[in-house]
Design an enzyme around this catalytic site. Structure first.
Site, PDB file in Angstrom:
ATOM      1  CG  HIS A  94      -2.588   3.364   4.462  1.00 39.51           C
ATOM      2  ND1 HIS A  94      -2.934   2.898   5.710  1.00 39.51           N
ATOM      3  CD2 HIS A  94      -2.466   2.255   3.673  1.00 39.51           C
ATOM      4  CE1 HIS A  94      -3.010   1.576   5.683  1.00 39.51           C
ATOM      5  NE2 HIS A  94      -2.728   1.158   4.456  1.00 39.51           N
TER       6      HIS A  94
ATOM      7  NE  ARG B 275       1.494   5.017   9.343  1.00 33.12           N
ATOM      8  CZ  ARG B 275       1.256   3.848   9.921  1.00 33.12           C
ATOM      9  NH1 ARG B 275       0.021   3.502  10.212  1.00 33.12           N
ATOM     10  NH2 ARG B 275       2.234   3.022  10.180  1.00 33.12           N
TER      11      ARG B 275
ATOM     12  CB  SER C 270      -0.926   0.007   1.220  1.00 31.31           C
ATOM     13  OG  SER C 270      -1.831  -1.067   1.190  1.00 31.31           O
TER      14      SER C 270
END
Length: 640
Positions: free
Chosen positions: A474, A471, A448
């Site tokens: 994500h 982050r 990812s």
């Protein structure tokens, strides 16, 4: 072997038009983005009576009239003069090159862009020494308002910048965007022109080689430029953002955004848009470097009316329009440098290009190796040669090709092959059936993050900021959100240091608190959410506010040096700023990511502009508890 294309080194003007394959190319040069509707109507009329009726909107946010006849040149110049669009002479016209925030003066900005622009125009027009600047040398002014210009390149940038809550200007030389000369708005023009004079001084004797600021910075270094200008630079992290296509095209609260393939409008299109601006809008058009025209208005209802009308003419009104995935130069026979026609390929290849990349320009078609239509790299670039097109992967028109001499069917096959390769690449081996999905959690995380780093635009972030951005992407599943993440200087370092020192994490919503991974916290930090405290309902009723805002009253004794994470309620963020106004202790850092349609965008901009506490925001309506918690998790640990 094809002869090298000729580099002109200057752009066409009204007083110095450029000879092209379809006649003279004449630029109706505006100073700034604003074009009155009546002036747009007259430019359209000039394009028809003096040219071939085609008008190109350039990357420099200028309208270029094509096919102007030699016998009609004088008439065209006289009519532009009556509109106030003709400089006093060709030398002055050549140096008045500006890109300005498209909505400057209509939407609120942090600085007065038009005031800075007026100073630049005056000095450039009056100082004979500055007339020696090359014809493509330009200035950019980003006022910090909507539709940021982060991805637009030019020689000297003037960006709105907040320094302890005060609006300042960061003057940046291209080639060294990690350094800036921070000055007051009143001193911004003088600082930019000092850099321009230093550029002229350093390039003496190497004028043809050193035609842009980035080449001078590369040759001598920024310190030499600063010394020649009598200035001192400082480390700089820009908060200037890049406007996305979804922010530019379509109906918005303040404008309607309309485009045409590769910026090629017909005179009738421009006249039609001028009519819409007069009927529904503010009586003006705004020219942009994205080959789009904005029609300012005072309501989204008016914007929707204009978009419906523009769509009926076949213009681009939607960020998902496949035609935005392709950009092409004028090509042959219009450009004498081009070896083949280019625009005939656009409509045919647009659907394929959109499959190559879901956003932005995926395919650049160039008539020669100069690549005028797109100086930046593209996923796929086609360059015309004598015996077909060369294909370049992830590069510019002048780069080495992967394939050569392609015909129309071979081009389609090559693009299809790249799409297929991209579709199968993530898993490494072919997957068949539900039993083949990836089960290993660590592998999923690693894959990812690799995909995010391959697809998102992360270049502008410092390493400690990039971890946070990755982050957030994500958590949201949106690589495009990278363009909306803005850090105030030093925010990531301040937040991480506070967490290492044991600072509590104060959250506006339980979902934020639950999303914080306790194992990542470096000092067993307290994670606090007071929303469900029994006292909150009474505080909200007493204050006539939301429970989310009232819950912050219970933070006062823990605010000093804390890390605040707001991922739900705009009212909570507004209330936090009010608490600071009332003298409450300052937290170490704020993660400001409330989500929603009412107040979310405004509260985040207010926090960024406030300047008293380092902050990271996700601009606009986007946000949420998952993003805020992801930011905390990234700041809490250096581990991926």
């Amino acid at each position: 072997m094809s002869a090298a294309p000729k580099i002109q080194g200057w752009c066409p003007g009204a007083l110095r038009p450029m000879q092209s394959g379809d006649g003279l190319l004449l630029r109706a040069k505006t100073i700034g983005p604003r074009l009155a509707a009546e002036n747009a109507l007259e430019i359209a009329a000039i394009a028809v009576s003096c040219g071939n009726g085609l008008i190109d909107l350039s990357q420099r946010a200028q309208l270029q009239l094509r096919g102007v006849a030699e016998t009609k040149l004088r008439e065209a110049q006289q009519r532009l003069h009556r509109l106030g669009l003709l400089a006093r002479d060709a030398a002055t016209e050549s140096v008045l090159n500006f890109i300005v925030s498209p909505l400057a003066g209509f939407a609120k900005g942090a600085i007065d862009a038009h005031g800075v622009l007026s100073q630049l125009v005056r000095e450039l027009s009056e100082d004979a020494a500055l007339l020696a600047l090359p014809g493509k040398f330009g200035f950019l002014i980003d006022d910090g308002g909507p539709l940021g210009l982060a991805e637009v390149t030019t020689d000297i940038r003037l960006e709105a910048y907040f320094d302890n809550g005060a609006a300042r200007v960061a003057v940046v030389a291209d080639g060294a965007r990690d350094q800036a000369f921070i000055v007051s708005p009143e001193a911004a023009a003088a600082t930019a022109l000092a850099l321009a004079r230093a550029f002229l001084s350093l390039r003496k004797g190497r004028e043809f080689e050193l035609r842009r600021m980035r080449s001078v910075v590369a040759a001598f270094g920024l310190d030499a430029v600063a010394s020649a200008a009598g200035l001192a630079s400082a480390p700089y992290r820009s908060s200037c953002r890049a406007a996305g296509a979804d922010e530019i095209f379509g109906a918005h609260a303040l404008f309607a955004g309309v485009g045409a393939p590769s910026g090629r409008f017909r005179a009738g299109d421009l006249a039609f848009l001028a009519g819409l601006a007069a009927k529904y809008g503010a009586g003006e058009l705004r020219l942009t470097p994205w080959r789009a025209i904005l029609l300012p208005c005072r309501s989204e209802k008016s914007a929707r009316e204009m978009i419906r009308a523009a769509a009926s003419r076949g213009l681009i009104v939607d960020a998902d329009d496949a035609r935005l995935a392709v950009v092409a130069c004028s090509g042959a026979p219009e450009c004498p440098q081009a070896l083949r026609a280019t625009r005939g390929e656009m409509d045919r290849l647009a659907p394929l290009a959109r499959r190559v990349a879901s956003g932005g320009v995926a395919l650049h078609i160039s008539g020669c190796a100069k690549g005028c239509a797109m100086p930046a790299p593209a996923r796929i670039t086609l360059v015309a040669r004598e015996h077909g097109f060369d294909l370049i992967d992830n590069g510019r028109a002048g780069d080495a090709p992967s394939l050569t001499g392609l015909g129309p069917k071979e081009i389609e096959d090559a693009i299809e092959a790249r799409i297929t390769r991209a579709d199968t690449k993530p898993t490494g081996a072919a997957m068949s059936g539900a039993s083949s999905y990836i089960r290993d959690g660590a592998a999923i995380y690693a894959r990812s993050f690799a995909i995010i780093r391959a697809e998102a635009r992360l270049e502008r972030f410092a390493p400690e900021e990039e971890r946070v951005a990755v982050r957030i992407i994500h958590a949201s599943g949106m690589v495009e959100v990278a363009d909306d993440i803005i850090f105030s200087p030093g925010m990531a370092r301040a937040a991480s240091a506070a967490l290492r020192a044991g600072a509590p994490v104060l959250c506006d919503a339980n979902m934020v608190a639950h999303g914080v991974t306790r194992a990542r916290l470096p000092a067993n930090n307290d994670v606090v959410c007071t929303l469900t405290d029994p006292r909150v309902a009474a505080l909200a009723a007493k204050g006539g506010t939301t429970r989310s805002a009232a819950a912050l009253e219970l933070w006062r004794e823990r605010l000093d040096g804390a890390v605040v994470a707001i991922g739900n309620a705009p009212t909570a963020l507004f209330r936090l700023l009010e608490l600071l106004d009332e003298g409450a202790p300052r937290p170490a850092a704020i993660i400001a990511m409330p989500v929603g349609f009412v107040g979310a965008a405004e509260s985040k901009e207010a926090a960024l502009a406030d300047g008293r506490v380092p902050v990271v925001i996700v601009r606009g309506r986007k946000g949420g508890s998952a993003m805020a918690a992801a930011a905390i998790n990234a700041l809490a640990s250096d581990e991926e």
